[in-house]
Motif scaffolding. Sequence first.
Motif, PDB file in Angstrom:
ATOM      1  N   PHE A 184      67.608 117.301 -36.611  1.00 36.39           N
ATOM      2  CA  PHE A 184      67.838 115.890 -36.904  1.00 36.39           C
ATOM      3  C   PHE A 184      66.687 115.317 -37.729  1.00 36.39           C
ATOM      4  N   LEU A 185      65.469 115.737 -37.422  1.00 34.78           N
ATOM      5  CA  LEU A 185      64.318 115.240 -38.168  1.00 34.78           C
ATOM      6  C   LEU A 185      64.370 115.667 -39.634  1.00 34.78           C
ATOM      7  N   SER A 186      64.826 116.891 -39.902  1.00 37.28           N
ATOM      8  CA  SER A 186      64.957 117.343 -41.295  1.00 37.28           C
ATOM      9  C   SER A 186      66.008 116.519 -42.033  1.00 37.28           C
ATOM     10  N   ASN A 187      67.089 116.154 -41.341  1.00 37.01           N
ATOM     11  CA  ASN A 187      68.092 115.284 -41.953  1.00 37.01           C
ATOM     12  C   ASN A 187      67.540 113.881 -42.195  1.00 37.01           C
ATOM     13  N   LEU A 188      66.691 113.405 -41.288  1.00 37.27           N
ATOM     14  CA  LEU A 188      66.051 112.104 -41.482  1.00 37.27           C
ATOM     15  C   LEU A 188      65.138 112.125 -42.705  1.00 37.27           C
ATOM     16  N   SER A 189      64.412 113.220 -42.897  1.00 38.82           N
ATOM     17  CA  SER A 189      63.537 113.344 -44.068  1.00 38.82           C
ATOM     18  C   SER A 189      64.353 113.349 -45.362  1.00 38.82           C
ATOM     19  N   PHE A 190      65.482 114.060 -45.344  1.00 35.07           N
ATOM     20  CA  PHE A 190      66.352 114.077 -46.520  1.00 35.07           C
ATOM     21  C   PHE A 190      66.879 112.671 -46.807  1.00 35.07           C
ATOM     22  N   LEU A 191      67.268 111.939 -45.770  1.00 41.15           N
ATOM     23  CA  LEU A 191      67.756 110.575 -45.946  1.00 41.15           C
ATOM     24  C   LEU A 191      66.671 109.662 -46.494  1.00 41.15           C
ATOM     25  N   ASP A 192      65.443 109.806 -45.988  1.00 40.15           N
ATOM     26  CA  ASP A 192      64.340 108.978 -46.478  1.00 40.15           C
ATOM     27  C   ASP A 192      64.069 109.238 -47.952  1.00 40.15           C
ATOM     28  N   LEU A 193      64.193 110.496 -48.366  1.00 39.42           N
ATOM     29  CA  LEU A 193      64.060 110.822 -49.792  1.00 39.42           C
ATOM     30  C   LEU A 193      65.125 110.100 -50.615  1.00 39.42           C
ATOM     31  N   CYS A 194      66.366 110.162 -50.139  1.00 33.17           N
ATOM     32  CA  CYS A 194      67.481 109.519 -50.850  1.00 33.17           C
ATOM     33  C   CYS A 194      67.325 108.002 -50.853  1.00 33.17           C
ATOM     34  N   PHE A 195      67.000 107.447 -49.689  1.00 30.87           N
ATOM     35  CA  PHE A 195      66.890 105.996 -49.535  1.00 30.87           C
ATOM     36  C   PHE A 195      65.830 105.433 -50.474  1.00 30.87           C
ATOM     37  N   SER A 196      64.669 106.065 -50.481  1.00 22.03           N
ATOM     38  CA  SER A 196      63.579 105.607 -51.348  1.00 22.03           C
ATOM     39  C   SER A 196      63.957 105.735 -52.820  1.00 22.03           C
ATOM     40  N   SER A 197      64.684 106.793 -53.167  1.00 21.76           N
ATOM     41  CA  SER A 197      65.038 107.049 -54.566  1.00 21.76           C
ATOM     42  C   SER A 197      66.127 106.115 -55.085  1.00 21.76           C
ATOM     43  N   VAL A 198      66.818 105.415 -54.195  1.00 21.92           N
ATOM     44  CA  VAL A 198      67.849 104.476 -54.624  1.00 21.92           C
ATOM     45  C   VAL A 198      67.227 103.233 -55.263  1.00 21.92           C
ATOM     46  N   THR A 199      66.084 102.786 -54.738  1.00 23.27           N
ATOM     47  CA  THR A 199      65.519 101.505 -55.178  1.00 23.27           C
ATOM     48  C   THR A 199      64.163 101.618 -55.888  1.00 23.27           C
ATOM     49  N   VAL A 200      63.284 102.501 -55.430  1.00 23.25           N
ATOM     50  CA  VAL A 200      61.901 102.504 -55.943  1.00 23.25           C
ATOM     51  C   VAL A 200      61.807 102.903 -57.417  1.00 23.25           C
ATOM     52  N   PRO A 201      62.499 103.962 -57.903  1.00 26.28           N
ATOM     53  CA  PRO A 201      62.403 104.278 -59.343  1.00 26.28           C
ATOM     54  C   PRO A 201      62.819 103.113 -60.241  1.00 26.28           C
ATOM     55  N   LYS A 202      63.871 102.388 -59.862  1.00 30.12           N
ATOM     56  CA  LYS A 202      64.296 101.216 -60.631  1.00 30.12           C
ATOM     57  C   LYS A 202      63.222 100.133 -60.583  1.00 30.12           C
ATOM     58  N   LEU A 203      62.614  99.950 -59.409  1.00 30.88           N
ATOM     59  CA  LEU A 203      61.523  98.982 -59.273  1.00 30.88           C
ATOM     60  C   LEU A 203      60.360  99.346 -60.187  1.00 30.88           C
ATOM     61  N   LEU A 204      59.991 100.626 -60.232  1.00 34.47           N
ATOM     62  CA  LEU A 204      58.894 101.085 -61.085  1.00 34.47           C
ATOM     63  C   LEU A 204      59.207 100.829 -62.558  1.00 34.47           C
ATOM     64  N   LYS A 205      60.445 101.112 -62.963  1.00 33.88           N
ATOM     65  CA  LYS A 205      60.849 100.871 -64.354  1.00 33.88           C
ATOM     66  C   LYS A 205      60.741  99.384 -64.705  1.00 33.88           C
ATOM     67  N   ASP A 206      61.201  98.525 -63.786  1.00 40.72           N
ATOM     68  CA  ASP A 206      61.175  97.089 -64.049  1.00 40.72           C
ATOM     69  C   ASP A 206      59.755  96.528 -64.098  1.00 40.72           C
ATOM     70  N   LEU A 207      58.845  97.123 -63.321  1.00 45.83           N
ATOM     71  CA  LEU A 207      57.453  96.653 -63.342  1.00 45.83           C
ATOM     72  C   LEU A 207      56.791  96.900 -64.692  1.00 45.83           C
ATOM     73  N   LEU A 208      57.359  97.826 -65.485  1.00 40.57           N
ATOM     74  CA  LEU A 208      56.828  98.119 -66.822  1.00 40.57           C
ATOM     75  C   LEU A 208      57.648  97.448 -67.922  1.00 40.57           C
ATOM     76  N   SER A 209      58.702  96.712 -67.532  1.00 40.35           N
ATOM     77  CA  SER A 209      59.606  96.121 -68.522  1.00 40.35           C
ATOM     78  C   SER A 209      59.455  94.602 -68.559  1.00 40.35           C
ATOM     79  N   GLU A 210      59.609  94.042 -69.749  1.00 40.76           N
ATOM     80  CA  GLU A 210      59.588  92.587 -69.870  1.00 40.76           C
ATOM     81  C   GLU A 210      60.901  91.998 -69.352  1.00 40.76           C
ATOM     82  N   LYS A 211      62.009  92.659 -69.691  1.00 41.61           N
ATOM     83  CA  LYS A 211      63.316  92.189 -69.252  1.00 41.61           C
ATOM     84  C   LYS A 211      63.844  93.108 -68.158  1.00 41.61           C
TER      85      LYS A 211
END
Length: 311
Positions: free
Chosen positions: A62-89
């Motif tokens: 179950f813990l390995s599945n939780l780690s996989f979910l945390d990877l997916c969950f973080s990747s849904v929002t954080v990469p877009k956030l990082l891109k926007d922090l470098l963008s004017e629009k």
Amino acid sequence: MAWRNHSIITEFILTGLSDDPHIQALLFVLFLGIYLLTVMGNLMLLLVIRTDSRLHTPMYFFLSNLSFLDLCFSSVTVPKLLKDLLSEKKTISVQGCLAQVFFVFITAGTEACLLSVMAYDRYAAICHALLYGQVMSSQLCVRLVLASWGLASLNSVIIVLLAINLDFCEAQTIHHYTCELPSLFPLSCSDISINIDILICSTLLHGLGTFLPIFFSYTRIVSTILRISSTSGRSKAFSTCSSHLIAVILFFGSGLIRYLMPTSGSSLDLLSSLQYSAVTPLVNPLIYSLKNVEVKAAVRRTVEKYLHYFR
């Protein structure tokens, strides 16, 4: 699936975390570090559990599945956030916004179910120790994980259908750093009262449906632990549950605040979203590795094995 609004809006504008370029640069460095540590920490936990035969038990499955979910969950929002922090629009297409809503709900919903399943696993291990191997069979573990994904998927489809049926007229600025349904509702010129009621009912059903089993499991666990005569036995039993309890408090606390409190675009909305989408996926592998003797020993063995391999 057709988009039913009659406006010409094709994208939304995200306000993000700050308008100050200097603060945006600092936030980019901060969240890039958080994301890299999240990826490395969860991949390390997946690798250790996969390669160490001593961790091939239901708890670590179950813990390995939780780690996989945390990877997916973080990747849904954080990469877009990082891109926007470098963008004017800071913009996101309507389709991209819907996709983000869907994946936020499916990953968060599955994680909530999985935390509930992990509580039941701890209940079976402590309260029915002699029958644990029979109760938590490998087939049951796989079915519980698949059921978690299935329930979260069904809930996510319902949530996305709420967004698809909204009409957007002129307003297109989302006062947030990501697409979340509570932030989309204020932009709609449709009657959203039913949508809000359905969202609240869905959140309550999914939240309480996963939290109540955790509560009742830990009620029985605490009752069983308090009957253990030896201090060392009680301490060992509590230590196996403490990591999971911390993860539950971090995840459910911030998630329920975000989806049950009225959306205001305030700092609390942003902080609660950051808590469960960025901070919790980072903290979970640290909690389970630093507070778990078996994981720490397995990490040491894995590192020594790979160091020996590369010599």
